[in-house]
Motif scaffolding. Structure first.
Motif, short mmCIF file in Angstrom:
data_model
loop_
_atom_site.label_atom_id
_atom_site.label_comp_id
_atom_site.label_asym_id
_atom_site.label_seq_id
_atom_site.Cartn_x
_atom_site.Cartn_y
_atom_site.Cartn_z
N ILE A 44 50.02 -5.27 8.32
CA ILE A 44 50.92 -6.37 8.66
C ILE A 44 50.76 -6.75 10.13
CG2 ILE A 44 53.35 -6.99 8.95
CD1 ILE A 44 53.96 -5.37 6.43
N GLN A 125 57.16 -24.29 7.50
CA GLN A 125 58.10 -23.18 7.55
C GLN A 125 58.35 -22.73 8.99
OE1 GLN A 125 59.68 -21.49 4.88
NE2 GLN A 125 58.99 -23.21 3.64
N ARG A 141 59.53 -13.10 11.71
CA ARG A 141 60.18 -11.93 11.11
C ARG A 141 61.21 -12.30 10.06
NH1 ARG A 141 64.80 -9.05 12.49
NH2 ARG A 141 65.09 -10.38 14.33
N LEU A 142 61.97 -13.36 10.30
CA LEU A 142 63.10 -13.69 9.42
C LEU A 142 62.78 -14.73 8.36
CD1 LEU A 142 65.93 -13.87 12.14
CD2 LEU A 142 65.43 -11.98 10.58
N VAL A 143 61.79 -15.57 8.60
CA VAL A 143 61.52 -16.68 7.69
C VAL A 143 60.16 -16.56 7.03
CG1 VAL A 143 61.31 -19.20 7.48
CG2 VAL A 143 63.03 -18.21 9.02
N LEU A 145 57.44 -14.15 7.30
CA LEU A 145 56.92 -12.89 6.75
C LEU A 145 57.61 -12.45 5.45
CD1 LEU A 145 54.78 -10.79 7.26
CD2 LEU A 145 56.40 -9.51 8.66
N PRO A 146 58.95 -12.55 5.32
CA PRO A 146 59.55 -12.17 4.03
C PRO A 146 59.02 -12.97 2.84
CG PRO A 146 61.23 -12.31 5.73
CD PRO A 146 59.97 -12.86 6.32
N GLN A 147 58.80 -14.27 3.02
CA GLN A 147 58.24 -15.07 1.95
C GLN A 147 56.80 -14.68 1.66
OE1 GLN A 147 59.38 -19.43 2.00
NE2 GLN A 147 59.97 -18.91 4.09
N LEU A 149 55.37 -11.77 2.15
CA LEU A 149 55.29 -10.45 1.52
C LEU A 149 55.58 -10.54 0.03
CD1 LEU A 149 56.98 -8.17 4.21
CD2 LEU A 149 54.56 -8.26 3.59
N ARG A 150 56.53 -11.39 -0.36
CA ARG A 150 56.81 -11.54 -1.79
C ARG A 150 55.62 -12.14 -2.52
NH1 ARG A 150 62.03 -12.98 0.05
NH2 ARG A 150 61.51 -15.19 -0.01
N SER A 151 54.97 -13.11 -1.90
CA SER A 151 53.81 -13.73 -2.55
C SER A 151 52.59 -12.82 -2.56
CB SER A 151 53.46 -15.05 -1.85
OG SER A 151 52.94 -14.82 -0.55
#
Length: 236
Positions: A44, A125, A141-143, A145-147, A149-151
């Motif tokens: 990451i 984004q 970090r908040l917008v 990367l979380p999306q 990681l899910r993809s």
């Protein structure tokens, strides 16, 4: 073949444990799991550096990722086994050596998966997050990367499949993973190599095919939810 399974299934599964070191299929899965888990944070960080707007960060990391991905894992194992002890003065065992090699090797591939996941998100984004007052690191970090990681979940499962197969190279340094155990069984039986290695091949196939189908199911599930999946294969 059933006779071999009946006589050696415990040895094939856990090696000499508990009368000796853990080995066999359990060691293979443990090594692959630990390698991927430890490589993920590093991957990451390298992936974020690959998409960094600062060239002084992006270029050296890009060069490092390309160099590691351009080398065979066998070479990385040899470096970890012979080079690191001569530099650090610490002799590591076979499991630790193989784990270090897997972490370094997988981190380079995970970096490209992270990069593809971030760049695969819809445009705007980052700009939207920055417009709301977030810093670059806060927006990432908040917008973003979380999306991402899910993809990336299907690609991470496929990387786990690759890592399971990569553990077989631990044979060259005497690590008692499942391929090494199969060879040990073959030296004891000696007259049935085809059956023994057929069992080994079926074991790898069942594990890897099952995980591959799971990755495909994840990809379709994410697609139904409207989340873009990161490409499963990243060009070298």
């Amino acid at each position: 073949m059933l006779e071999i399974i009946n006589d050696y299934w415990v040895y094939f599964l856990i090696g000499q444990y508990p009368n000796g070191p853990l080995g066999g299929l359990v060691l293979t899965l443990l090594l692959a799991s630990c390698g991927l888990v430890l490589a993920l944070p590093l991957g990451i960080v390298l992936g974020l550096a690959r998409v960094s707007p600062w060239r002084c960060v992006r270029w050296p990391v890009t060069a490092l990722v390309f160099v590691v991905r351009g080398l065979p894992l066998l070479m990385v194992i040899f470096w970890a086994y012979f080079f690191l002890p001569s530099v650090t003065g610490v002799k590591t065992d076979q499991f630790t050596t193989m784990l270090i090699a897997l972490v370094i090797f997988d981190a380079a591939y995970l970096a490209e998966i992270v990069r593809a996941g971030i760049q695969g998100l819809p445009r705007g984004q980052m700009e939207t997050a920055r417009a709301l007052g977030l810093s670059y690191f806060g927006a990432m970090r908040l917008v973003v990367l979380p999306q991402a990681l899910r993809s990336m979940l299907p690609s991470l499962v496929n990387q786990f499949v690759s890592t399971i197969k990569e553990t077989s190279l631990g044979y060259i340094i005497g690590l008692a993973e499942v391929s090494f155990i199969a060879t040990q069984i073959n030296t004891q039986v000696f007259t049935k190599p085809a059956q023994i290695y057929l069992i080994l091949g079926l074991t790898y196939f069942i594990l890897c095919f099952g995980l591959s189908r799971f990755a495909y199911w994840l990809e379709r599930r994410l697609a139904r939810r409207g989340l873009p999946a990161a490409p499963l294969k990243v060009p070298a």
